[in-house]
Each structure stands twice: as structure tokens, then as C-alpha cells.
Motif scaffolding. Structure first.
Motif, mmCIF file in Angstrom:
data_model
loop_
_atom_site.group_PDB
_atom_site.id
_atom_site.type_symbol
_atom_site.label_atom_id
_atom_site.label_comp_id
_atom_site.label_asym_id
_atom_site.label_seq_id
_atom_site.Cartn_x
_atom_site.Cartn_y
_atom_site.Cartn_z
ATOM 1 N N THR A 1 8.350 20.775 53.689
ATOM 2 C CA THR A 1 9.245 19.634 53.882
ATOM 3 C C THR A 1 10.648 20.151 54.109
ATOM 4 O O THR A 1 10.986 21.274 53.704
ATOM 5 C CB THR A 1 9.213 18.667 52.689
ATOM 6 O OG1 THR A 1 9.923 17.465 53.040
ATOM 7 C CG2 THR A 1 9.844 19.271 51.447
ATOM 8 N N TYR B 1 8.138 11.701 59.531
ATOM 9 C CA TYR B 1 7.281 12.728 60.099
ATOM 10 C C TYR B 1 7.116 12.480 61.595
ATOM 11 O O TYR B 1 7.403 11.388 62.116
ATOM 12 C CB TYR B 1 5.907 12.721 59.422
ATOM 13 C CG TYR B 1 5.117 11.470 59.703
ATOM 14 C CD1 TYR B 1 4.148 11.457 60.715
ATOM 15 C CD2 TYR B 1 5.367 10.291 59.008
ATOM 16 C CE1 TYR B 1 3.447 10.296 61.003
ATOM 17 C CE2 TYR B 1 4.668 9.138 59.284
ATOM 18 C CZ TYR B 1 3.709 9.140 60.291
ATOM 19 O OH TYR B 1 3.033 7.987 60.577
ATOM 20 N N THR C 1 -1.674 15.758 59.947
ATOM 21 C CA THR C 1 -0.550 14.834 59.765
ATOM 22 C C THR C 1 -1.034 13.465 59.331
ATOM 23 O O THR C 1 -0.500 12.868 58.377
ATOM 24 C CB THR C 1 0.259 14.720 61.070
ATOM 25 O OG1 THR C 1 0.739 16.010 61.457
ATOM 26 C CG2 THR C 1 1.439 13.771 60.896
ATOM 27 N N VAL D 1 7.666 5.546 54.171
ATOM 28 C CA VAL D 1 7.063 6.653 54.917
ATOM 29 C C VAL D 1 6.814 6.178 56.343
ATOM 30 O O VAL D 1 6.025 5.255 56.555
ATOM 31 C CB VAL D 1 5.748 7.116 54.262
ATOM 32 C CG1 VAL D 1 5.152 8.287 55.037
ATOM 33 C CG2 VAL D 1 5.980 7.496 52.804
ATOM 34 N N PHE E 1 7.303 17.895 57.349
ATOM 35 C CA PHE E 1 7.817 16.531 57.346
ATOM 36 C C PHE E 1 9.215 16.534 56.745
ATOM 37 O O PHE E 1 9.666 17.528 56.180
ATOM 38 C CB PHE E 1 6.874 15.584 56.600
ATOM 39 C CG PHE E 1 6.694 15.889 55.133
ATOM 40 C CD1 PHE E 1 7.546 15.360 54.173
ATOM 41 C CD2 PHE E 1 5.644 16.694 54.697
ATOM 42 C CE1 PHE E 1 7.384 15.629 52.820
ATOM 43 C CE2 PHE E 1 5.460 16.971 53.351
ATOM 44 C CZ PHE E 1 6.335 16.448 52.411
ATOM 45 N N GLU F 1 7.174 7.132 60.909
ATOM 46 C CA GLU F 1 7.263 8.113 61.989
ATOM 47 C C GLU F 1 8.664 8.140 62.576
ATOM 48 O O GLU F 1 9.329 7.102 62.682
ATOM 49 C CB GLU F 1 6.233 7.760 63.068
ATOM 50 C CG GLU F 1 6.108 8.802 64.161
ATOM 51 C CD GLU F 1 4.963 8.486 65.126
ATOM 52 O OE1 GLU F 1 3.993 7.826 64.677
ATOM 53 O OE2 GLU F 1 5.049 8.882 66.293
ATOM 54 N N LEU G 1 -1.237 5.615 59.989
ATOM 55 C CA LEU G 1 -1.153 5.591 58.533
ATOM 56 C C LEU G 1 -2.194 4.666 57.925
ATOM 57 O O LEU G 1 -2.879 5.018 56.969
ATOM 58 C CB LEU G 1 0.251 5.159 58.105
ATOM 59 C CG LEU G 1 1.359 6.197 58.304
ATOM 60 C CD1 LEU G 1 2.673 5.649 57.795
ATOM 61 C CD2 LEU G 1 1.008 7.491 57.599
ATOM 62 N N MET H 1 0.106 12.389 55.626
ATOM 63 C CA MET H 1 1.104 11.324 55.594
ATOM 64 C C MET H 1 0.486 9.994 55.193
ATOM 65 O O MET H 1 1.155 9.145 54.582
ATOM 66 C CB MET H 1 1.794 11.207 56.953
ATOM 67 C CG MET H 1 2.516 12.484 57.407
ATOM 68 S SD MET H 1 3.530 13.319 56.149
ATOM 69 C CE MET H 1 4.718 12.044 55.735
#
Length: 457
Positions: free
Chosen positions: A211, A224, A360, A376, A403, A378, A6, A364
């Protein structure tokens, strides 16, 4: 666990086309509209391949945003030159599937997907807008109907996202394809749309994004999984043959219950002793049916099995192993070849879902920058299944990402984690009731940001 990708992705983002506060404010202002739409879908659920009214309502909403309604599938999709709003909605793709197309200059093509069907389940949430619907499924069986898997929120989020993107057309460029997918709950709807020409009759996407509202994540959070996210799901039936006899004289028969029990036990070695420990797999016998009375040895037993995996090679090894074990146990009991077990594998299986890692990280990362990295994060892969995978498993090899938008009560989850309360009801429970405001706002915000990231100028 926060994903290391991220921060990297956020560093690589281009200048963000709209301030996060602006999107959050717009989503908040539009919440009442989206919530009322959600309530409508919740109160009026439809079973798989029966989603005519849901598709019609979504089409009406899109028409109000400047799209043009076209019913029936017809031949190749063509641009409606005479229509100034440059949009087209087509109903009836793969059953009651809905496709909407809007062109907005040069750029990539992005498909956003929402599934529409509900479950044959009696709702017990006690909500003032709880479903009272009783319907007949496509197989002719009557059942109560409930949106227990949150497809009502998926439809509302898709429309909410469309409303935001239409308002922000000056901030993205490309082609937007919106689809309402039928029959996800029985794993057939995505393939039905593809077989009906989704990628031939309409603009072929460069990306597919979706989603799913989750009962395992706190409302307002977004989670996600890069790479393998959801599993291959196979259903297997084993019909174990035997020779019936009186219960007092078992030597006169061949007991299929004992043979089936040995099959069940032997199946437990498939994953533990034949599959690489780093390659997940699940073999679960969910039903064992045999016999009629205390003192009768029957002539057949029936096992129903669910098989889960990620890699296609592991899937095939598990399926081959089930057949091998069933036949070997029958032979060890002395059954002749004409009484070998019959192993049936359903041809319509749900393939595993792979979230494209580059897509991704990019999407994300943008969502984390907009919503905040504390919201947000994993999550581990799941052995659940979703036919969303079909959109990326065609010869076009299109990058896909699904996600999760949390829908669960945060405090209830906290108490469950601390062992002070049982886990709250989640997806597919008759008591599952997502927290609508946090879930819908997060869903629309995240989908809008994801679309802007992929289509943004």
C-alpha cells in the motif's frame, strides 16, 4: 467511481475469517503503538541506500513479535529448525533491505512490502515531530531529509499489520514474507533486492501486496486501480550540438538554442500524432539549459526530458521517436553528422506497474466488505512511477497489487474540489503531512484484511 468488480468479488468470498468489527477494534487498540513508531520514522528519515537505522528498528520490532534476527545475506535461506518461533529476519539484502519470513502451516506464500527511504527535502510542516535531519546521500551530496512521500507510514503500517497477523495466526495458513525495501525514491531498491537473490534465497511468493499513503485521497479511504496503475518512467537527456558565434553575426554559427527549441516543439507531435489515443503517453521537457551571455551563441544546449507510458511497445516508440526527431532537426539546420545531438536514455528506468486483475478483485473486494464500500473505490491510472513494479516483472511472473491508503484532510479536499481553496500539499511537497490516525488505521486494517484474504483458511 465504484468498481463493478467489488460486488462480484464480495459475493465470491469464502466465509470471512474474522468479523470486520473485531479487526477495527484491534487496530484501534494498537493505534498508539503504531503512531509512536510512525513518529520515530518521521523524525529519523534516511536517504536512499542509507536506511540502516530504519531497517534495524523494523528488525527489532519483528524480533519482538517472535522473529529471529540474522544479519548479512549468506547462502540459501534455510529454515531455523531449532527456533520454536519459526521466523527469521535477514538484514542487508540489496543494500539495507530487510526480509522477514514466518511459516504458519501449509498454504500460499504472500510477500508484503514497505519502502523505507526518504527524500532530500527540508520539512516545512511545522509538526512537533518534524524532521531536523541533514544527511549525505549515496552520491556524497549533503541535503536536509524528510519523509515527504509517506514511507514512514508504510513502515509503521507493515509493522502494525505484522502485529495483527501474529495475533491472528489461527486464522491464516501459509508463509508470510515481509520486506523493508531500500531506495524506492531513486527507482533502484526493488531491483537491488531481486538481484541479491530475493526470490532464490527466500521463499518465492505467490502474491506480492503493498500500500502507498496518498496525498490525493481522503484519509481513511482506500483506492485502487485494476490493470495498468502506474507508468514506465524514463529520463532522457539530449545534448544538442552547434557552432558558437557572436550574437551580432548568427550567420557565422549554427545556433543550438534554435535547434533545441525546434526539437521541443516537434516532440509535442509524438504523443498526439504517433501514439494510439487509447494508449497513454507523456513526453515532458522539464529543463532547457543553454548559453552564458546575451550576445554569445553557444555551441551546445541541454534538454532534460521525462517520458511516461504504460505499454512497453509505446515506451519504445516514444524513445525511438525522441532520437529520430532530435537528429532530424539537427540535419534540417545543416549540421554535419559529427555534430548530431547526443541522446542519452538512463538505463535504470522505472517500469510500469500492472495490478493483477484477479488478485485486485479478490483483495479489494475483501477490503471493501470489511471497511465498507463507501470507503473503498476505484481511481484512474496514474502517470506516476513506482519500482514496486519490479517484483512482478521477473521470470516468475508473480501477481502483484499496490493500492492507495488516503492520507489527506477530507475537508481540505472538499474545499479544493469546490474551488474554495487550493489543493492541499500532497506527496513530495515539504508541507505534506498525512492525517496520521485515519491513514494508519485504514492502512493496517486494509493490509491485514488483504493478507487474510490471500492466506486465510
Amino acid at each position: 467511481m465504484k468498481s463493478a468488480c467489488l460486488g462480484f468479488a464480495a459475493c465470491m468470498l469464502a466465509a470471512w475469517p474474522a468479523a470486520a468489527n473485531d479487526i477495527a477494534d484491534a487496530v484501534a487498540e494498537d493505534y498508539d503503538y503504531v503512531f509512536n513508531l510512525y513518529k520515530h520514522f518521521h523524525e529519523n528519515p534516511e536517504l536512499s541506500f542509507k536506511e540502516s537505522e530504519s531497517a534495524a528498528r523494523m528488525a527489532d520490532e519483528l524480533e519482538g513479535l517472535g522473529f529471529t534476527i540474522t544479519t548479512g545475506v549468506g547462502d540459501e535461506w534455510t529454515r531455523a529448525k531449532a527456533r520454536a518461533d519459526a521466523g527469521e529476519v535477514r538484514e542487508g539484502v540489496g543494500g539495507h533491505g530487510l526480509v522477514a519470513v514466518m511459516e504458519n502451516g501449509d498454504g500460499p506464500t504472500l510477500m508484503l512490502r514497505a519502502d523505507m527511504d526518504a527524500l532530500p527535502l527540508e520539512e516545512k510542516t511545522g509538526l512537533p515531530y518534524a524532521s531536523k535531519v541533514v544527511s549525505t546521500d549515496y552520491m556524497g551530496q549533503e541535503a536536509p531529509v524528510m519523509h515527504a512521500c509517506a514511507h514512514d507510514s508504510h513502515m509503521a503500517i507493515l509493522i502494525g499489520t505484522a502485529r495483527r497477523l501474529v495475533e491472528m495466526k489461527d486464522q491464516w495458513s501459509g508463509t508470510l514474507v515481509l520486506i523493508g525495501q531500500p531506495a524506492e525514491e531513486i527507482g533502484l531498491g526493488a531491483m537491488a533486492m531481486i538481484d541479491d537473490g530475493l526470490y532464490e534465497k527466500f521463499p518465492k511468493p505467490d502474491y506480492v501486496l503493498a500500500t502507498h499513503t496518498s496525498g490525493w485521497d481522503a484519509a481513511g479511504d482506500v483506492t485502487y486501480t485494476p490493470g495498468w496503475a502506474l507508468a514506465n518512467v524514463d529520463s532522457v537527456d539530449i545534448f544538442v550540438k552547434g557552432v558558437g558565434a557572436h550574437g551580432s553575426a548568427p550567420q557565422m554559427g549554427k545556433d543550438p538554442i534554435v535547434i533545441a527549441a525546434q526539437i521541443v516543439n516537434a516532440l509535442q507531435t509524438l504523443v498526439s500524432r504517433e501514439i494510439d489515443p487509447q494508449a497513454p503517453g507523456v513526453v515532458t521537457v522539464g529543463s532547457f539549459q543553454a548559453g552564458y551571455k546575451h550576445n554569445i551563441i553557444p555551441d551546445e544546449a541541454h534538454l532534460q526530458i521525462t517520458v511516461r507510458s504504460y505499454e512497453d511497445g509505446v515506451r519504445q516508440k516514444l524513445l525511438d521517436g525522441i532520437k529520430r526527431i532530435a537528429e532530424a532537426q539537427a540535419r534540417s539546420a545543416g549540421l554535419p553528422e559529427d555534430l548530431m545531438p547526443e541522446v542519452k536514455i538512463e538505463s535504470d528506468y522505472t517500469p510500469s506497474t500492472y495490478n493483477d486483475e484477479e488478485m485486485t478483485a479478490r483483495v479489494m473486494g475483501a477490503i471493501a466488505e470489511s471497511l465498507g464500500e463507501d470507503r473503498v473505490y476505484e481511481r484512474p491510472p496514474s502517470m506516476g512511477g513506482e519500482d514496486f513494479s519490479q517484483f512482478g516483472r521477473t521470470s516468475e511472473d508473480i501477481p502483484t497489487l499496490i493500492f492507495w491508503t488516503g492520507g489527506q484532510d477530507r475537508e481540505a479536499m472538499k474545499l479544493a474540489r469546490e474551488g474554495k481553496a487550493p489543493p492541499p500539499p500532497a506527496n513530495h511537497s515539504p508541507f505534506f503531512a498525512p492525517q496520521p490516525e485515519a491513514a494508519l488505521k485504514a492502512g493496517v486494517h486494509a493490509m491485514t484484511v488483504g493478507a487474510l484474504e490471500l492466506l486465510g483458511e
